[in-house]
Enzyme design. Structure first.
Site, mmCIF file in Angstrom:
data_model
loop_
_atom_site.group_PDB
_atom_site.id
_atom_site.type_symbol
_atom_site.label_atom_id
_atom_site.label_comp_id
_atom_site.label_asym_id
_atom_site.label_seq_id
_atom_site.Cartn_x
_atom_site.Cartn_y
_atom_site.Cartn_z
ATOM 1 N N ASP A 116 -19.089 -15.242 105.408
ATOM 2 C CA ASP A 116 -20.289 -15.633 104.785
ATOM 3 C C ASP A 116 -20.368 -15.520 103.205
ATOM 4 O OD1 ASP A 116 -22.883 -16.625 104.338
ATOM 5 O OD2 ASP A 116 -23.901 -14.908 104.576
ATOM 6 N N MET A 117 -19.002 -16.026 102.680
ATOM 7 C CA MET A 117 -18.496 -16.028 101.437
ATOM 8 C C MET A 117 -18.928 -17.205 100.514
ATOM 9 S SD MET A 117 -17.878 -12.967 100.278
ATOM 10 C CE MET A 117 -17.823 -11.229 100.838
#
Length: 790
Positions: free
Chosen positions: A467-468
């Site tokens: 989830d970057m």
């Protein structure tokens, strides 16, 4: 043996057994041998106390001295790293010294113990005044002539906007968050007082099934201030007095399908006097407020009255759900939360899509609408083979296209909009993703604003499993080079702590970001990228975390955190998610969040507020507690923590902060910083901890530990930076030249928003929304507060 002796014996014996047992477990996992040795020594002290033998105090003095040496070797002179290693042991040492002072053999026991305690006192005092995590550089103070807006606060600034105005979310659509106002300075900021307070009346009610968050940054145009509350109610206030001029309520109804109930801001556009309407008549609503709403609708409002613009879409309302793929899942999984980019021709709209629910979610399509009529002009669907193709009748945009939830930026001269892209959900397992689906994921997407055609794209994370996404509004600046040339750049802050610096004309790297090998070994059915880009301008840790970085309130929970750390999978940044549990650092919250940078474009100084809080990501195979499909009657959740289902892929996932059993972060402080970057040299000049535990700890102590934050900074021409994003309730002012804290004001609720500053009638104001943040755990409120000099 009296009660003092019994207490002393029990403490030494029980603590010794705890450290020996826990230390043996830690040692078996590859951790430090210290706890085993300390446990054995404490059991020896207990044995000597039980038999009233001389040497108990001397042996304990040896343990204290050895602990001091070991602690300094592991952590250096960092007060908050030393505190859990020393606290319980030093307190027990004082107890022993007072209890046995008269009974100890002269010079054999009591004086070595006294010396060990004095040693610890000296170490802690020194560490309290010397922070090894700080960077203590500085900038030369500018000459008065360097402040271009010097005398007249209504003059036009270098960016072409009147210095007194703040007409966009980041003041400029380039996201600089720079107020070219010199009235408030490091010398007089201490005199700031509350000028006015406005209360929106919008707080979490009994019928709200999800938490609300107040993240708004107001805008200011002319004599009016415009802002939205969490339920997207728009307020127009008198900029001098804070009195209400008008309000507009879109009637948002929340339900459990919402992931976010928030509004970061509204947008403004002036179409110009006499601009034609879509039917050729004189334009209504020449000056417009553009509001996106969490239910997937967009409104155009008259900036002077708040009335809906009748010539825009359906009487001022546009349905952004049109063209979205529809299933039996809830509609409210598409949620615009950030103000759109508005040019003199186009409204560019993107939106948040619920994380990690399923593979059948709305598209993250980016669309351009006619600013006057609301007609759809173009679309860019990031996961479509032809991203610019607009679906025909009976068709829809692509399921789960990568989305852009954070604010975008715009360069009018190039007519390019810079969109910070995320990943197509589900985020934490990507074995089903195709190259087309990931082509424009996790990077900076540059589109021609008028046509929606691709200008360029730069990817900051390949095949994202953490989830970057890009969480911040990009920031545009013109930076001089050593040879005197000017390079138009765009800064892209990321969750990984990397700041990517790109030529905004073509996407070429200005600061190198070489590809480096990263850990491998994805979950079954998935894959990892062999390399990732690492910018040379970064706040990411220089070294991976180790057991020495583990923390706790005491030596007891610190030991537990070390054990947990060694049981998790962790090989540094980009360690793949696993069923074992993977330590994610920088964590899912990111080192940068939606607050972004503030850039003094006159002095080429950037102010940043990176955070450092690890998370734990654990893949959960399908089973009774994680079924393949939703159970009948269930709805999507709104939680960002706990189990996230990821229907359609083999695993769900739990994402949680890395905390000790008593709820404290397992990584030692600091968890949040205020910092400054020289953009001419790309060097971090100063960095300081920011925030106290006053509103987080059971006892409201003003200890400056460096707290997590949500929100961002602003910077002013007077040389003062303002921020209020920390987990304690303060608006703070810092000296841009050296990072010194100049002033702070207590807020009545959490200030998880970004401030702004404007001028009216020759007076400079600083405004902050203090409404709290439900998922961040700060006190809720409905305050908008303005400060000014008397």
């Amino acid at each position: 043996m009296g009660w003092v002796g019994v207490v002393s014996l029990l403490f030494a014996a029980l603590t010794g057994l705890y450290l020996l047992a826990g230390g043996a477990w830690l040692l078996a996992l590859g951790g430090s041998v210290y706890y085993v040795v300390a446990g054995i020594v404490l059991l020896g002290v207990a044995w000597l106390l039980a038999r009233r033998r001389p040497g108990a105090l001397g042996l304990y003095a040896l343990l204290l001295a050895a602990t001091a040496i070991w602690s300094l070797w592991e952590a250096g002179p960092d007060f908050w790293a030393l505190a859990p290693r020393s606290g319980v042991l030093v307190i027990f040492g004082v107890w022993l010294l007072l209890a046995y002072w008269r009974r100890a053999a002269p010079g054999l026991d009591r004086f070595p113990l006294l010396g060990a305690l004095v040693l610890w006192a000296g170490v802690l005092v020194y560490a309290g005044f010397n922070d090894p995590q700080a960077v203590n550089g500085g900038f030369a103070a500018p000459a008065a002539a360097a402040m271009r807006t010097g005398a007249g606060m209504d003059a036009t600034a270098a960016d072409g906007i009147a210095a007194s105005e703040w007409p966009a979310y980041g003041r400029t659509q380039g996201g600089t968050r720079y107020a070219p106002l010199p009235q408030i300075t490091p010398e007089n900021v201490k005199n700031l007082q509350v000028a006015w307070t406005f209360r929106t009346g919008d707080m979490k009610g009994p019928n709200d099934p999800v938490e609300i968050t107040d993240e708004v940054t107001p805008i200011k145009v002319g004599k009016l201030l415009y802002l939205c509350s969490p339920h997207q109610i728009v307020f127009a206030l008198d900029a001098r007095s804070g009195t209400l001029k008008w309000k507009f309520d879109p009637g948002l109804k929340t339900d459990p399908t919402f992931q976010h109930v928030t509004c970061r801001g509204v947008s403004y556009v002036d179409l110009g006097a006499g601009a034609p309407a879509s039917d050729g008549a004189a334009a209504a609503c020449t000056r417009r407020i553009i509001l996106s709403v969490n239910n997937g609708h967009l409104y155009a409002l008259d900036a002077l009255t708040g009335a809906r613009c009748s010539d825009f879409a359906d009487r001022g309302e546009l349905d952004l759900q049109l063209g979205m793929p529809v299933s039996n899942q809830p509609r409210n999984m598409y949620m615009p939360t950030s103000p759109p980019i508005v040019t003199d021709r186009v409204i560019v709209v993107a939106g948040s899509v619920e994380d990690n629910y399923s593979t059948r979610e709305p598209s993250g399509v980016i669309r351009g609408y006619d600013v006057r009529s609301g007609a759809l002009l173009w679309a860019f669907d990031p996961a479509a083979p032809d991203p610019n193709r607009i679906p025909g009748p009976g068709e829809h945009y692509t399921w789960n296209s990568p989305n852009a939830w954070a604010p975008a930026a715009y360069d009018k001269a190039l007519d390019i909009v810079y969109v910070p892209m995320g990943v197509g959900t589900p985020d934490i397992w990507g074995g089903n993703r195709t190259p087309v689906q990931e082509r424009y994921a996790n990077g900076l997407l540059a589109l021609h604003a008028t046509t929606g055609k691709l200008a360029w794209f730069y990817q900051t994370v390949h095949h994202d499993l953490w989830d970057m996404d890009l969480p911040s509004q990009p920031t545009l600046a013109d930076i001089p080079t050593k040879d005197g040339a000017i390079v138009p750049v765009v800064y892209a802050p990321t969750k990984t702590g990397n700041l990517f610096v790109l030529d905004r004309r073509n996407g070429a790297l200005v600061v190198p970001a070489p590809e480096r090998p990263v850990p491998q070994g994805a979950a079954p059915g998935d894959r990892t990228s062999p390399t990732q880009p690492f910018s040379e301008l970064t706040f990411r840790p220089s070294q991976p975390l180790s057991g020495a970085d583990m923390w706790g309130a005491t030596i007891y929970d610190q030991l537990v955190c070390r054990i947990i750390f060694h049981r998790l999978r962790y090989e540094g940044i980009f360690t793949p998610p696993s069923t074992q549990g993977t330590l994610v650092f920088p964590g899912n919250l990111g080192m940068f969040e939606w607050g972004g940078l503030a850039v003094d474009t006159d002095r080429h100084i950037a102010i940043a507020n990176p955070i450092a809080l690890p998370f734990v990501s654990t893949l959960v195979p399908r089973g009774p507690d994680n079924p393949v499909e939703p159970k009948p009657g269930t709805k999507s959740g709104g939680s960002e923590l706990g189990l996230q289902t990821q229907y359609g892929v083999p695993f769900g996932v739990t994402l949680n902060p890395f905390l000790s059993p008593i709820g404290l972060p397992c990584k030692q402080p600091a968890w949040g910083y205020m910092a400054a970057i020289d953009l001419k040299t790309n060097r971090i000049v100063w960095k300081q901890r920011i925030g106290t535990v006053r509103d987080s700890a059971p006892v409201p102590l003003p200890f400056r530990m460096g707290m997590p934050m949500l929100g961002g900074p602003i910077v002013t021409a007077g040389g003062v930076a303002f921020i209020s994003a920390t987990a304690d309730y303060y608006l703070r002012a810092f000296d841009v030249n050296n990072g010194r804290l100049l002033w702070q004001a207590r807020l009545p609720a959490g200030g998880q928003a970004t401030p702004m500053s404007y001028a009216v009638d020759g007076k400079q104001y600083v405004v902050i929304a203090a409404g709290g943040h439900g998922s961040f755990g700060t006190r809720m409120g409905d305050y908008v507060i303005a400060y000014a000099l008397p």
